[in-house]
Design an enzyme around this catalytic site. Sequence first.
Site, PDB file in Angstrom:
ATOM      1  N   GLN A 103       0.775  -1.260  -0.063  1.00  0.00           N
ATOM      2  CA  GLN A 103      -0.114  -0.029  -0.024  1.00  0.00           C
ATOM      3  C   GLN A 103       1.006   1.225   0.036  1.00  0.00           C
ATOM      4  O   GLN A 103       1.293   1.761   1.145  1.00  0.00           O
ATOM      5  CB  GLN A 103      -1.021  -0.124   1.141  1.00  0.00           C
ATOM      6  CG  GLN A 103      -2.098   1.009   1.004  1.00  0.00           C
ATOM      7  CD  GLN A 103      -3.240   0.879   2.029  1.00  0.00           C
ATOM      8  OE1 GLN A 103      -3.528  -0.115   2.606  1.00  0.00           O
ATOM      9  NE2 GLN A 103      -4.185   1.966   1.864  1.00  0.00           N
ATOM     10  N   PHE A 104       1.203   1.805  -1.212  1.00  0.00           N
ATOM     11  CA  PHE A 104       2.028   3.059  -1.427  1.00  0.00           C
ATOM     12  C   PHE A 104       1.538   4.077  -0.549  1.00  0.00           C
ATOM     13  O   PHE A 104       2.068   5.054  -0.501  1.00  0.00           O
ATOM     14  CB  PHE A 104       2.536   3.052  -2.785  1.00  0.00           C
ATOM     15  CG  PHE A 104       1.403   3.723  -3.522  1.00  0.00           C
ATOM     16  CD1 PHE A 104       1.206   5.096  -3.937  1.00  0.00           C
ATOM     17  CD2 PHE A 104       0.463   2.591  -4.074  1.00  0.00           C
ATOM     18  CE1 PHE A 104       0.066   5.588  -4.750  1.00  0.00           C
ATOM     19  CE2 PHE A 104      -0.449   3.120  -5.116  1.00  0.00           C
ATOM     20  CZ  PHE A 104      -0.738   4.533  -5.110  1.00  0.00           C
ATOM     21  N   THR A 105       0.142   4.190  -0.574  1.00  0.00           N
ATOM     22  CA  THR A 105      -0.560   5.476  -0.107  1.00  0.00           C
ATOM     23  C   THR A 105      -0.562   5.502   1.422  1.00  0.00           C
ATOM     24  O   THR A 105      -0.802   6.605   1.922  1.00  0.00           O
ATOM     25  CB  THR A 105      -2.115   5.129  -0.168  1.00  0.00           C
ATOM     26  OG1 THR A 105      -2.623   4.232   0.419  1.00  0.00           O
ATOM     27  CG2 THR A 105      -2.544   5.016  -1.855  1.00  0.00           C
TER      28      THR A 105
END
Length: 150
Positions: A78-80
Amino acid sequence: MKVVIQRVSKASVTIENEKVASIGNGLLVLLGIVNEDSHTDIDWLCNKITNLRIFGDENGVMNKSLIDVDGDVIVVSQFTLHATTKKGNRPSYIKAAKPNIAIPLYENFIEKLQTVLGKLIQSGKFGANMQVELINDGPVTIIIDTKNKV
């Protein structure tokens, strides 16, 4: 590395209408990676996650670890988690590592967690549009950033 750990009674990941991961009692781990992350971060984080005493004992006190309860794990990239929201209303993800750096670290993280737990770790698919379902047990949600170890 930054993780959001959620203690779950069940969780699953679906990609393009196909369920690719499903667990009962255990942890859903959302993993964000930045360029500065390394294998040292992986080792430290895997040890921390598997030994966190966030599962109830016979008295209902959070005194047992993932290892103690033989829990399962789903890891989702989850890069966010590394979004910057200081300017404007559109988050910037510039701090998140690009796939050429993030994918090998993501895969190494899963491999290390499997080694530490001695069992298969389920996961989503890096970069895919995933639908993640969970029942957060407690709720218990812990955020850990390897840049804040001390």
